[in-house]
Design a protein around this motif. Structure first.
Motif, PDB file in Angstrom:
ATOM      1  N   ALA A 278      -4.335  10.638  -7.134  1.00 49.01           N
ATOM      2  CA  ALA A 278      -4.974   9.538  -8.076  1.00 49.01           C
ATOM      3  C   ALA A 278      -4.584   8.079  -7.771  1.00 49.01           C
ATOM      4  CB  ALA A 278      -4.315   9.851  -9.553  1.00 49.01           C
ATOM      5  N   ALA A 279      -3.286   8.062  -7.239  1.00 43.25           N
ATOM      6  CA  ALA A 279      -2.899   6.866  -6.437  1.00 43.25           C
ATOM      7  C   ALA A 279      -3.598   6.482  -5.193  1.00 43.25           C
ATOM      8  CB  ALA A 279      -1.471   6.783  -6.397  1.00 43.25           C
ATOM      9  N   ASP A 280      -3.590   7.575  -4.368  1.00 45.09           N
ATOM     10  CA  ASP A 280      -4.203   7.247  -3.104  1.00 45.09           C
ATOM     11  C   ASP A 280      -5.657   6.917  -3.252  1.00 45.09           C
ATOM     12  OD1 ASP A 280      -1.751   7.986  -1.761  1.00 45.09           O
ATOM     13  OD2 ASP A 280      -2.162   9.989  -1.572  1.00 45.09           O
ATOM     14  N   LEU A 281      -6.497   7.845  -4.295  1.00 45.77           N
ATOM     15  CA  LEU A 281      -7.694   7.518  -4.452  1.00 45.77           C
ATOM     16  C   LEU A 281      -8.237   6.394  -5.545  1.00 45.77           C
ATOM     17  CD1 LEU A 281      -8.527  11.241  -4.983  1.00 45.77           C
ATOM     18  CD2 LEU A 281      -9.365   9.892  -3.041  1.00 45.77           C
ATOM     19  N   GLY A 282      -7.194   5.450  -5.871  1.00 49.22           N
ATOM     20  CA  GLY A 282      -7.517   4.439  -6.805  1.00 49.22           C
ATOM     21  C   GLY A 282      -7.950   5.009  -8.144  1.00 49.22           C
ATOM     22  N   ILE A 283      -7.779   5.944  -8.511  1.00 49.27           N
ATOM     23  CA  ILE A 283      -8.249   6.618  -9.885  1.00 49.27           C
ATOM     24  C   ILE A 283      -7.462   5.718 -11.068  1.00 49.27           C
ATOM     25  CG2 ILE A 283      -8.415   8.332 -11.432  1.00 49.27           C
ATOM     26  CD1 ILE A 283      -8.698  10.246  -8.977  1.00 49.27           C
ATOM     27  N   GLU A 284      -8.416   4.865 -11.850  1.00 53.31           N
ATOM     28  CA  GLU A 284      -7.775   4.266 -12.968  1.00 53.31           C
ATOM     29  C   GLU A 284      -7.961   4.678 -14.337  1.00 53.31           C
ATOM     30  OE1 GLU A 284      -8.128  -0.237 -12.291  1.00 53.31           O
ATOM     31  OE2 GLU A 284      -9.643   0.358 -10.618  1.00 53.31           O
ATOM     32  N   TRP A 285      -8.890   5.611 -14.486  1.00 57.06           N
ATOM     33  CA  TRP A 285      -9.558   6.078 -15.637  1.00 57.06           C
ATOM     34  C   TRP A 285      -8.177   7.261 -16.182  1.00 57.06           C
ATOM     35  CZ3 TRP A 285     -12.802   6.207 -11.647  1.00 57.06           C
ATOM     36  CH2 TRP A 285     -12.802   7.402 -10.710  1.00 57.06           C
TER      37      TRP A 285
END
Length: 357
Positions: free
Chosen positions: A299-306
């Motif tokens: 999630a951090a690597d992919l920039g997931i903010e939801w």
């Protein structure tokens, strides 16, 4: 495009209250396998019930058995399925054939024809994929037609065996044909052909459970809630109902960090999230079949903010009849399932459609 799979799990079919009879199974393998262990798996129990070692390219099993059962002879990644009952049988791990009964001869013929149809599908699909003159829409249309044509051919091959064999052979044919039928309607039509022994086969029961879950969570049905005890980032409990049924459209992405297609879908999800998030629309990720730390890193690597529900494992996939990810579901403001299996442009179009209402 519907997912087409050609290889289904195979398992043991046992007739209770049937006298046990002696059997022998003589096997051959490549001489390079000498010293390696061969296992006889019972998929009904989910374990190996016997093992032996290859010597001079040969191995054997023996014992007593009730009725006819479907077993798997496995050597590393090499395996052959065999129908065992009282009598003498053979298995060739090099040629992938079994012998000793008419049922096994039919099994050989069925596998040969089934695999031939599968290879033809793959070759035709790759030809389509390599045609640079086709637009994306044309490719999808032709690919869908190829899938439909192949499914008809597979059904025409398996259907007579299922109808005529209320035994291990019928169960095997049913599994190869029906394990990955896409719709409950297709599956119900196939199941109606099966005899009681096939229906009582544990792997068949598992598929029935999956399709019952699909029926209960089909488009137009209310959402099925679940709770994951440590599902939030702070390890507190998280439920689907914390997000769904609260007056917003919610796009729920069932995904895992190790899943390449899941990761490739993230930019599509981000696009609709950035465009529509607010009082009417939100996105939720649900991490399944994954380790908590791997999900958080991805999630951090992919920039997931939801928002994410972590550590869901197989709870939601069992509940919603999901056997492949990513699987993306759009829920309406009242929790009604609006659409399932959304990907790519179809996902963006569906979200745009409901947000325009």
């Amino acid at each position: 495009m519907k997912k087409l799979l050609f290889f289904a799990a195979c398992a043991a079919l046992c007739a209770s209250c049937t006298p046990k009879k002696p059997f022998t199974l003589a096997g051959t393998a490549d001489s390079s396998a000498d010293g390696q262990t061969v296992y006889l798996y019972d998929y009904q129990e989910g374990r190996a019930v016997d093992s032996t070692v290859v010597a001079e390219g040969r191995f054997s099993f023996g014992g007593r058995i009730a009725g006819d059962v479907l077993r798997r002879v496995s050597l590393g990644r090499n395996f052959v399925n065999v129908i065992l009952e009282g009598g003498d049988f053979t298995v060739d791990l090099t040629e992938h054939t079994v012998g000793g009964s008419e049922k096994n001869e039919q099994l050989n013929r069925f596998n040969t024809q089934y695999d031939s149809i599968g290879r033809a599908f793959y070759e035709n699909f790759m030809t389509l994929k390599g045609d640079a003159l086709l637009s994306e829409a044309e490719f999808e249309a032709k690919a869908d037609a190829l899938v439909a044509e192949t499914n008809v051919a597979l059904g025409d091959l398996a259907r007579p065996l299922v109808e005529a064999n209320n035994n291990a052979l019928g169960a095997y044919a049913f599994l190869r044909w029906c394990s990955d039928l896409e719709t409950p309607e297709e599956f119900d039509a196939a199941l109606a052909l099966a005899g009681d022994r096939v229906r009582e086969f544990a792997p068949v029961k598992a598929i029935v459970d999956k399709h019952n879950a699909l029926k209960k969570t089909a488009e137009g049905m209310p959402f099925a809630d679940f709770t994951i005890e440590n599902g939030n980032a702070d390890s507190t409990a998280a439920s689907l109902s914390d997000y769904v049924g609260k007056g917003k459209y919610v796009l729920v992405d069932f995904w895992a960090s190790w899943c390449g297609p899941c990761r490739r879908e993230i930019p599509v999800i981000r696009e609709v999230w950035e465009k529509y998030r607010g009082d009417k629309f939100e996105v939720l990720g649900v991490a399944v079949w994954d380790k908590r730390e791997d999900t958080l890193k991805a999630a951090a690597d992919l920039g997931i903010e939801w928002a994410q529900i972590l550590d869901a494992q197989g709870v939601p996939t069992d509940l919603y009849g999901i056997n492949g990810i990513p699987h993306i579901i759009l829920f309406g403001p009242d929790g009604t399932i609006v659409a399932r299996g959304l990907r790519g442009d179809a996902l963006k179009e569906k979200v745009a459609e409901v947000m325009a209402e």
